[in-house]
Design a protein around this motif. Structure first.
Motif, PDB file in Angstrom:
ATOM      1  N   PRO A   3       0.977  -1.295  -0.155  1.00  0.00           N
ATOM      2  CA  PRO A   3      -0.099  -0.057   0.018  1.00  0.00           C
ATOM      3  C   PRO A   3       0.737   1.288   0.030  1.00  0.00           C
ATOM      4  N   THR A  14      -8.150  -6.983   1.640  1.00  0.00           N
ATOM      5  CA  THR A  14      -6.957  -5.869   1.477  1.00  0.00           C
ATOM      6  C   THR A  14      -7.290  -4.608   1.177  1.00  0.00           C
ATOM      7  N   ARG A  67      -6.448  -1.614   3.241  1.00  0.00           N
ATOM      8  CA  ARG A  67      -5.224  -1.183   3.296  1.00  0.00           C
ATOM      9  C   ARG A  67      -4.990  -0.002   2.154  1.00  0.00           C
TER      10      ARG A  67
END
Length: 204
Positions: free
Chosen positions: A161, A185, A188
């Motif tokens: 990220p 995910t 993030r």
């Protein structure tokens, strides 16, 4: 498919850095949610296309698949019925035959970007790092990957990220997060500047 729609909403804080020329039936602005077809992981993309929300986009790849033209015609019909934006990967001739809205270029083919833009095509570009971003100048959107480890690139480390967000700031076009982005995910990537999301896994 609610996962894909929710991902696009969650990541859709980024703004288009310039208006893109489009022939899309889906309305003004680029789609924030894109389904990428894949001959191995999503051999029959039609059920997944049927679950996409109106205004989403489809990138038809299936590069070496047997019967690609016939499947492409079925995909194009489904996209017109559901008012989805359709891009064809790399093959301008097939894009013309299918009356697609534009062309998607993998990073290896970015040398054709300016030529296709001069012809009036909407073009999205794949990039995997700073070099790809530099070569994507003039694209209508950039698919930056892999953000996280993904089955499409086994063994490859994701950008992560922090690096992804830094690369988004360097881009000259809206950036779509691609690679390992899912309901877990995506948290993030909030605040990363991503315009939206593209993928295969959440639709397979």
């Amino acid at each position: 498919m609610a996962i894909g729609r929710n991902l696009a909403i969650a990541l859709g804080g980024g703004k288009a850095k310039r208006k893109a020329k489009r022939r899309s039936p889906g309305g003004a602005g680029l789609p924030r949610l894109w389904l990428m077809t894949d001959a191995q992981r999503l051999a029959d993309p039609l059920p997944a296309i049927g679950r996409l929300p109106r205004g989403a986009g489809v990138i038809f790849r299936h590069y070496e698949a047997k019967g690609r033209d016939a499947l492409g015609a079925a995909v194009a019909h489904a996209c017109r019925v559901r008012r989805l934006t359709l891009l064809v990967a790399e093959d301008a001739g097939l894009a013309l035959r299918l009356r697609a809205d534009g062309i998607h270029l993998p990073e290896r083919a970015l040398g054709r970007l300016r030529h296709l833009k001069r012809q009036g095509w909407t073009v999205t570009a794949a990039a995997h790092g700073p070099r790809g971003l530099r070569r994507s100048g003039g694209a209508d959107a950039i698919l930056l990957s892999p953000v996280f480890p993904t089955a499409s690139h086994p063994g490859a480390a994701g950008l992560g990220p922090v690096r992804f967000a830094a690369l988004v700031r360097l881009a000259e076009a809206p950036v779509l997060a691609l690679g390992g982005v899912n309901a877990s995910t995506q948290r993030r990537l909030r605040g990363s500047g991503a315009y939206g999301v593209a993928g295969i896994g959440w639709a397979a």
